[in-house]
Structures are given as C-alpha cells and as structure tokens.
Design a protein around this motif. Structure first.
Motif, short mmCIF file in Angstrom:
data_model
loop_
_atom_site.label_atom_id
_atom_site.label_comp_id
_atom_site.label_asym_id
_atom_site.label_seq_id
_atom_site.Cartn_x
_atom_site.Cartn_y
_atom_site.Cartn_z
N ASP A 47 0.84 -1.19 0.00
CA ASP A 47 0.00 0.00 0.00
C ASP A 47 0.88 1.24 0.00
O ASP A 47 2.11 1.15 0.10
CB ASP A 47 -0.92 0.01 1.21
N GLU A 137 1.31 -3.62 14.47
CA GLU A 137 0.76 -2.31 14.13
C GLU A 137 1.91 -1.35 13.81
O GLU A 137 2.99 -1.45 14.38
CB GLU A 137 -0.05 -1.73 15.29
N ASP A 162 -2.70 0.40 7.47
CA ASP A 162 -3.41 -0.86 7.25
C ASP A 162 -2.40 -1.89 6.80
O ASP A 162 -1.80 -1.75 5.73
CB ASP A 162 -4.49 -0.67 6.19
#
Length: 165
Positions: A47, A137, A162
């Motif tokens: 991403d 995370e 994400d």
C-alpha cells in the motif's frame, strides 16, 4: 497462426479495435492471473500513503509492504520521502520537516520508534527506508521541529497503517 496474430496486432495498432482470437491458440500458455495468484502468499500486502503536518509545510509520502503469514512472523518494509516546504530561514523562525514511524508487536504493548528523521532544507526531499520484523501495528506522524531542540510543532495525528491483518 503467426499471420493471424500479426494481422490482429496491425488492426489494433491502426484502428484501435481489438479482435478476438480463438482461445485454443493460447491453450499451451498459463494465464497470468492464475500464475500470479499462486506465486504470492495470501498475507502479503502492499500500500501507499501521504501525510502532511497540520500547517502543510512538512509532507511525508511512502509505500510499504508486509510479507509474511501473520502478526507474529512478518517483515514490514517502508520506503518514504520527507519534503520540507517551509521557505523561511532559521532566523525568520523556519522549522524543519519531521517524520516519526513507530511499530509494536503482538507480544509488546509499547510503541517502539522504528525511525525518526528530519529535513532542514526548503524545497528539498530526503529519502529513507524502514524495516521491522514481527510487527502487528505501525503508525506515522508528520510534524515540523525546531532546528536545535527537536521540539515538535503542528503535528498531524498519528495515522495507523493498514497492514492487511
């Protein structure tokens, strides 16, 4: 068969109209979609994102990927560019662009700094990379900082990336 393919390419090149060729002509070659899906892992993730300081004078752009099966066995990679848009000199109160990347793992509840960097050069870009293992995370914050003290100013909110988990 070669003549049919050459004719189809010529028609597409000159008129922009696509011709359909019988599927039997390409039966010997596997489709690229099925080859790509079997080559990649189900948990691999890619991403990109862009973030600005609250006053828009510091910008961070990055692409990132996660390779691995789950939150406990993966590799996170980020490649980014920090941009300094503050045209004031240090004497005029100009500040440096600043970015901080933090990671945490499923075993550890604390955030660890994976990378923090600054750029003190108007209209310039600084590139850097981050690699971390076994992350659950990741979060990023873009700010401006004073040249000597590193005190942050006009920070964006923490943005959690994400990771596809």
């Amino acid at each position: 068969m070669k003549n049919i393919i050459r004719a189809a390419i010529a028609v597409v090149a000159t008129t922009g109209v696509m011709l359909t060729v019988a599927p039997a002509a390409f039966a010997a070659t596997p489709t690229s979609a099925s080859a790509a899906s079997s080559a990649s892992s189900a948990r691999d993730f890619d991403d990109s994102f862009e973030q600005e300081s609250r006053n828009g004078l510091a910008t961070f752009e990055a692409v990132y990927s996660v390779r691995g099966d789950d939150e406990e066995d993966n590799t996170f990679r980020l490649r980014g560019e920090l941009y300094d848009g503050d045209r004031r000199t240090l004497r005029q109160g100009g500040r440096c662009a600043y970015v901080e990347v933090q990671v945490t793992s499923s075993e550890d509840e604390d955030w660890d700094v994976a990378k923090r960097d600054r750029l003190c050069s108007y209209d310039d870009t600084k590139r850097f990379r981050v690699t971390a293992h076994d992350v659950s995370e990741v979060r990023v914050k873009t700010c401006q900082v004073k040249y000597r003290t590193w005190s942050t100013y006009k920070c964006s909110r923490w943005e959690e990336l994400d990771l596809g988990f």
